[in-house]
Structures are given as C-alpha cells and as structure tokens.
Design an enzyme around this catalytic site. Structure first.
Site, PDB file in Angstrom:
ATOM      1  N   ASP A  23       0.824  -1.216  -0.072  1.00  0.00           N
ATOM      2  CA  ASP A  23      -0.165  -0.115   0.013  1.00  0.00           C
ATOM      3  C   ASP A  23       0.740   1.414  -0.086  1.00  0.00           C
ATOM      4  O   ASP A  23       1.903   1.268   0.549  1.00  0.00           O
ATOM      5  CB  ASP A  23      -0.791  -0.088   1.439  1.00  0.00           C
ATOM      6  CG  ASP A  23      -2.090   0.896   1.089  1.00  0.00           C
ATOM      7  OD1 ASP A  23      -2.252   1.447  -0.080  1.00  0.00           O
ATOM      8  OD2 ASP A  23      -2.746   0.979   1.881  1.00  0.00           O
ATOM      9  N   HIS A  40       2.927   3.330  -8.907  1.00  0.00           N
ATOM     10  CA  HIS A  40       2.790   1.797  -9.206  1.00  0.00           C
ATOM     11  C   HIS A  40       4.182   1.336  -9.730  1.00  0.00           C
ATOM     12  O   HIS A  40       4.626   0.163  -9.730  1.00  0.00           O
ATOM     13  CB  HIS A  40       1.702   1.632 -10.204  1.00  0.00           C
ATOM     14  CG  HIS A  40       0.219   2.076  -9.141  1.00  0.00           C
ATOM     15  ND1 HIS A  40      -0.023   1.579  -8.076  1.00  0.00           N
ATOM     16  CD2 HIS A  40      -0.773   2.625  -9.842  1.00  0.00           C
ATOM     17  CE1 HIS A  40      -1.274   2.060  -7.830  1.00  0.00           C
ATOM     18  NE2 HIS A  40      -1.678   2.885  -8.739  1.00  0.00           N
ATOM     19  N   LEU A 134      10.890 -21.117  -4.310  1.00  0.00           N
ATOM     20  CA  LEU A 134      10.039 -20.155  -3.921  1.00  0.00           C
ATOM     21  C   LEU A 134       8.529 -20.153  -4.582  1.00  0.00           C
ATOM     22  O   LEU A 134       8.448 -20.391  -5.685  1.00  0.00           O
ATOM     23  CB  LEU A 134      10.531 -18.785  -3.911  1.00  0.00           C
ATOM     24  CG  LEU A 134       9.601 -17.790  -3.775  1.00  0.00           C
ATOM     25  CD1 LEU A 134       9.062 -17.314  -2.289  1.00  0.00           C
ATOM     26  CD2 LEU A 134      10.107 -16.180  -4.274  1.00  0.00           C
TER      27      LEU A 134
END
Ligand code: FPP
Length: 251
Positions: A23, A40, A134
């Site tokens: 955020d 972004h 991962l």
C-alpha cells in the site's frame, strides 16, 4: 546496513510464508508531484526486490496483494496502467523465475482480467510449475469474502449432488475449497503505508498470522525494510492459543 541485518537473521526461524498488502504507491507519487501510475511503477520495483530477497534468504512462499476486487472501481486509466504493468512484469520476469526455481501462481477471480493477461498468467504458471525454491502468488481481482462464499457454494453443490454430507464439512475440507488450498497459512503479514487494516485479504488464512505494520510506503519498501520485518517476526512469541509451558514441552 542491510548486510548487517542479513547476518542477524536466524535461518531456522524464518517465516515459511510471508503475505504482503502493498500500500502507498499513490501517496508516494503524490508527495513527489508525480502521477499515481509512476508510484505503481516504483512499486513494481519493490516487488522485484522482495521476490529476490525471499529467494535469497529462504522464505518458501510469498503472496502479494496486487489488485483487489475493489480496485476495479479505480479510474479506468489507472486500472489499465496496472494491467499493463502486470503484463510487463510477467514478460520480463518469466525467464528469471524459471532459472531461480520460482513457481508462479495467481489467485482471485481471474476471469475478470483482460484476456491477454489471463493468457500470460496461465503461461507463466505453466512455465514455472516445477519451481522448488519459492512459490510466488499474486492475488489479482481478489477478495477474501468472495473466496469464502465461493468455497461455501462449491461445498453446498457437493452436498446437493450427494457427494458429501453437511457433517463431512470441517475446517480442513473448507480450506481445500479456497484459492489457497495448496499454500500453508501465512506466518507473517506485512502492510505498508501506515494503514492498520486487513482490507479483505486472506481473512480465513490469517487466523494465527503475525501482523507487521510499517509507515514506509510500498515504493520505499526495499531490502532493509523487508529484512527489518523478518527480524521483527523472529522476536515474536507464537503460541497458537497454548501456554508457554505447553510450547516448551513440544520442543
Ligand atoms: C496500493 O497503493 C497498490 C495497489 C493498489 C497496486 C499494487 C501494485 C503494484 C505494487 C505494482 C504492480 C504489481 C506487480 C505485481 C508488477 P495505492 O494506489 O492504494 O496507494 P495510496 O493508498 O497511497 O493511494
């Protein structure tokens, strides 16, 4: 500085699964007089950093809240820019994911995403399926309440079809009908930008997760900040509702 932080990490007490609510991209850009889209873009760089670090230090699962169900209500140009960024990210990272044994997956109502993105997601998931180091999961067009409702509907349909009885439904079976059925529950949830909310993210899965909130905005959340969150996690006492004596007896 971050080399020192890395040395302090105890490899035996790493969170197995880290989930992040990324955020603050908009505020990061606003403070610099830039467009939200620039925020972004910088946020996508933080994604790259955090994925690389998880791979390097040995976090096995990373789940990122990249686009919520509610985010569809943002201005169309911003939604379009986020989709473009996602497409570019997948295109640029797929080879590195394969090379670094990273298994990619996406969860959420993917049917609402543009067809081209859906194809890229499917191709990236297929190409990286063998990754053992991962598991990187992007939550896209994701909402936890919708996920739970969908699971309830699927179970109800199975009961109606005579495949299950209501008594067969327990926590494990319920969890098997969530998007996250192949993932362990998160051990650590990080939320950046000073907000102290869960915002409809992994509501079922976060029952016993340690929560970590930082004022740092997502585009500024890089190596040092991530290592600080892991170190903070290592100082926590996780008891899962048991007493300290019971925990010690298990050791
Ligand atoms: C929240 O910041 C962030 C988002 C809604 C999108 C997250 C997207 C990225 C990190 C970049 C692209 C992702 C990938 C995987 C390449 P906000 O816009 O709500 O910030 P604000 O609260 O300051 O307005």
């Amino acid at each position: 500085m971050s080399a020192g932080l890395r040395q302090k990490l105890d490899p035996d007490r790493l969170p197995r699964h880290v989930a992040i609510i990324m955020d603050g991209n908009g505020r990061w850009a606003q403070r610099r007089g830039l467009s939200r889209i620039r925020g972004h873009q910088e946020g996508a760089e933080s994604v790259r950093t955090v994925v690389r670090l998880c791979r390097e230090v040995g976090v096995a699962y990373l789940t990122l809240y990249a686009f919520s169900e509610e985010n569809w209500q943002r201005p169309p140009l911003e939604v379009q820019a986020l989709m473009q960024l996602l497409g570019r990210y997948l295109q640029q990272e797929i080879a590195e994911m394969v090379e670094n044994q990273i298994a990619f997956r996406a969860i959420g109502d993917l049917s609402r995403l543009p067809a081209k993105i859906q194809r890229q997601l499917a191709a990236t998931t297929a190409a990286t399926g063998g990754g053992q180091a991962l598991t990187l999961t992007l939550a896209l067009s994701y909402g936890a309440r919708s996920e739970i409702v969908l699971a309830a509907r699927q179970l109800a349909a199975k009961v109606r079809a005579g495949l299950l009885t209501p008594e067969d439904i327990d926590r494990e079976l319920f969890a098997q009908h969530l998007y996250t059925k192949d993932l362990p529950d998160p051990d650590l949830l990080i939320r950046t930008s000073g907000e102290h909310r869960i915002s409809n993210f992994l509501l079922w899965q976060l029952a016993y997760t340690e929560l970590y909130f930082t004022d740092t905005l997502w585009p500024d959340f890089r190596e040092e900040e991530f290592l600080a969150a892991l170190l903070d996690f290592q100082r926590r006492d996780r008891r899962f509702g048991l007493t300290q004596e019971q925990i010690e007896a298990q050791l």
